[in-house]
Design an enzyme around this catalytic site. Sequence first.
Site, PDB file in Angstrom:
ATOM      1  N   ASP A 188     -31.638 -16.999  15.817  1.00 38.12           N
ATOM      2  CA  ASP A 188     -30.738 -17.873  16.674  1.00 38.12           C
ATOM      3  C   ASP A 188     -29.584 -17.082  16.906  1.00 38.12           C
ATOM      4  O   ASP A 188     -28.807 -16.592  15.937  1.00 38.12           O
ATOM      5  CB  ASP A 188     -30.354 -18.812  15.659  1.00 38.12           C
ATOM      6  CG  ASP A 188     -29.457 -20.139  16.312  1.00 38.12           C
ATOM      7  OD1 ASP A 188     -28.900 -19.744  17.452  1.00 38.12           O
ATOM      8  OD2 ASP A 188     -29.085 -20.877  15.545  1.00 38.12           O
ATOM      9  N   GLU A 213     -33.441 -18.606  19.849  1.00 38.12           N
ATOM     10  CA  GLU A 213     -32.327 -19.864  20.137  1.00 38.12           C
ATOM     11  C   GLU A 213     -31.245 -19.369  20.689  1.00 38.12           C
ATOM     12  O   GLU A 213     -30.453 -18.362  20.095  1.00 38.12           O
ATOM     13  CB  GLU A 213     -32.116 -20.395  18.641  1.00 38.12           C
ATOM     14  CG  GLU A 213     -31.807 -21.881  18.580  1.00 38.12           C
ATOM     15  CD  GLU A 213     -31.582 -22.385  17.172  1.00 38.12           C
ATOM     16  OE1 GLU A 213     -32.349 -22.052  16.404  1.00 38.12           O
ATOM     17  OE2 GLU A 213     -30.590 -23.328  16.815  1.00 38.12           O
ATOM     18  N   GLY A 290     -29.870 -28.314  11.673  1.00 41.70           N
ATOM     19  CA  GLY A 290     -28.956 -28.513  10.867  1.00 41.70           C
ATOM     20  C   GLY A 290     -27.699 -27.861  10.951  1.00 41.70           C
ATOM     21  O   GLY A 290     -27.270 -27.064  11.835  1.00 41.70           O
TER      22      GLY A 290
END
Length: 374
Positions: A188, A213, A290
């Site tokens: 990410d 990501e 999250g």
Amino acid sequence: MKVEAITLHELRMPLKHFFETSFGRSESRRVLLVTAHCEGVEGWAECVAGDGPFYSYEWIETAWSTIREHLGPALLRESFTRAAESAQAMSRIRGHQMAKAALENALWDAEAKQRQQPLWGLLGGSLKEIACGVSIGIQNSHDALLEKIDTELSAGYQRIKIKVKPGWDLEVFQKIRQRWPRISLSCDANAAYRPADFAHLREFDRFHLLMIEQPLWDDDLFYHAKLQRKLRTAICLDESIRHLRDAKQAVELGACGIVNIKVGRVGGFSEAISIHDACRQAGIPVWCGGMLETGVGRAHNVALSTLPNFCLPGDVSASKRYWAEDIVDPEIAVTSRGTITISDAPGTGYNLKTDLVERLAVRKETISRRSVGV
Ligand code: OSB
Ligand code: MG
């Protein structure tokens, strides 16, 4: 359901370990909790806005003031038969999805309690056990990262995601793959790369990542589509997907092969469900992201993850990875298979430790129908 009053609490909670992304390091979390007081029932939710406007423009202070001045009064002036209707009541306010999500989700929590029904069932979920992965921040050294990965694999987590940025990517993948050639691994970038890095990003393909990501700007779809055409690895969009229309455009443009759904980022459960459904129809897998939540937000992520197209492990991991003591009981716990088993209890199945919340609170404010002149 009539919302009689809304209470905001701000807590300060130290993280067990710093969490570093391409946009900075956090040592603690300012937590904004929202309570909807509805006809004898209290619905709770967590606003996932950060300590500063770094992940997105929203942060704790914009959420607090937008709820107090605009979103809260909009809800207090109406009554609803379902929590999902609250999104319409807040639609005159542009943006501020994280603030909106906290209110809408508090109403879903209240509705589940009123109906004595599990929240996951009310959302339309069906999975009885959800798959969990971990997100591991940038560390002080490669060895420190490898040690963390080792710990999480031993705990049973099904997917490892590492945070990357220029200078913390290829060499790190190389070392991880040397030690664990076959684990499910993703990364990410939180928007750390630019089109000048396309050739560099193509090197990521060598490491058989599950996904990359948000490599480019937080508000971009167009250049992600260009990049996706050059990569074998699927792009997963996080920051760029703010609502259903973004998700549809991303899919139509070919800007991603996977979508990260964060209920806070998209404005609440009803929008998250719409994105889930649209992706399912388009054959795009989704997973639940999250935002370093306490047990309140974490329990909501668990409930959302029971929808059937959440077919990749989420960033939904155990409370004890983040907090010395979480504010819910039981704490969110992960099995040795790297799963969370779903409770049939009404509401979220996790109870708030209200005494602890009051003790940790550094700020509290209530607005009521009377205080906004209803
Ligand atoms: O981009 O997914 C992200 C944490 C804060 C802000 C953004 C992100 C993250 C994470 C952590 O990756 C996920 C978690 O809560 O474990
Ligand atoms: Mg992300």
